[in-house]
Design an enzyme around this catalytic site. Structure first.
Site, PDB file in Angstrom:
ATOM      1  N   HIS A  69     -10.040   1.063   1.548  1.00 55.54           N
ATOM      2  CA  HIS A  69      -9.528   2.358   2.868  1.00 55.54           C
ATOM      3  C   HIS A  69     -11.094   2.690   2.818  1.00 55.54           C
ATOM      4  CE1 HIS A  69      -5.619   2.544   2.251  1.00 55.54           C
ATOM      5  NE2 HIS A  69      -5.130   1.362   1.096  1.00 55.54           N
ATOM      6  N   CYS A 117       0.992  -1.151  -0.416  1.00 54.84           N
ATOM      7  CA  CYS A 117       0.074   0.161  -0.188  1.00 54.84           C
ATOM      8  C   CYS A 117       0.425   1.152  -0.115  1.00 54.84           C
ATOM      9  CB  CYS A 117      -0.953  -0.240   0.955  1.00 54.84           C
ATOM     10  SG  CYS A 117      -2.092   1.620   1.441  1.00 54.84           S
ATOM     11  N   HIS A 125      -9.059  -3.801  -1.449  1.00 53.79           N
ATOM     12  CA  HIS A 125      -8.029  -3.086  -1.217  1.00 53.79           C
ATOM     13  C   HIS A 125      -8.805  -1.954  -1.311  1.00 53.79           C
ATOM     14  CE1 HIS A 125      -3.689  -1.983   0.179  1.00 53.79           C
ATOM     15  NE2 HIS A 125      -4.750  -1.291  -0.741  1.00 53.79           N
ATOM     16  N   GLU A 126      -9.220  -0.823  -2.562  1.00 50.90           N
ATOM     17  CA  GLU A 126      -9.583   0.126  -2.171  1.00 50.90           C
ATOM     18  C   GLU A 126     -10.339   1.025  -1.705  1.00 50.90           C
ATOM     19  OE1 GLU A 126      -6.989   2.480  -2.925  1.00 50.90           O
ATOM     20  OE2 GLU A 126      -5.561   1.606  -3.645  1.00 50.90           O
TER      21      GLU A 126
END
Length: 162
Positions: free
Chosen positions: A118, A72, A114-115
């Site tokens: 976030h 990341c 993954h995003e």
């Protein structure tokens, strides 16, 4: 376009759940452009080409999973093996505020998951065992020893000579 600072591990922003975008307007489109410019300057992944997914929601996950190494930009030089669905279907708004649906697999599915994590205040470290996570956080702290703050300025490399 503006290259923005990166929030690093320890920044409270990384643990906050993002508020949904109420309306896609010029300010949101500028933010999208800024984030792409920042990603390029920070040597974030560009291939395959990035997607614009505003207010994304995963509506389907394949039962097949894949374990692969993730890193990341907010935790430089730290990597861990994360289990993710091999394929996801996402509903969102596109850059113009129109509803869109995207089915992505492989690396792109991993990146989308993954995003979206976030946006929910979740980091890839949270998907690791407690032992692995504590080892990587200790490594991060050692690498950061003596450094203050949780922002990293991103400086684009100058264009090469022709």
């Amino acid at each position: 376009m503006t290259v923005r600072s990166l929030h690093l591990l320890g920044s409270p922003v990384l643990r906050q759940r993002a508020a949904p975008v109420a309306r896609v307007d010029d300010a949101v489109r500028r933010l999208v452009d800024d984030l792409f410019e920042t990603m390029r300057a920070a040597k974030g992944e560009e291939h395959p080409p990035p997607l614009v997914l505003i207010n994304p929601v995963i509506v389907e996950r394949s039962p097949e999973i894949e374990i692969a190494e993730e890193g990341c930009l907010s935790i430089p030089e730290i990597f861990g093996d994360v289990e993710r669905a091999q394929r996801v279907v996402v509903e969102a708004l596109d850059r113009d505020g129109r509803p869109c649906r995207a089915e992505v697999g492989g690396y792109k599915a991993r990146a989308v998951q993954h995003e979206i994590d976030h946006l929910d205040g979740v980091l890839f470290l949270d998907h690791l065992s407690a032992v692995k996570r504590s080892l990587l956080v200790a490594k991060w702290k050692k690498a950061r020893k003596g450094k203050k703050g949780f922002l990293k300025e991103v400086t684009p490399e100058p264009a090469g000579e022709l």
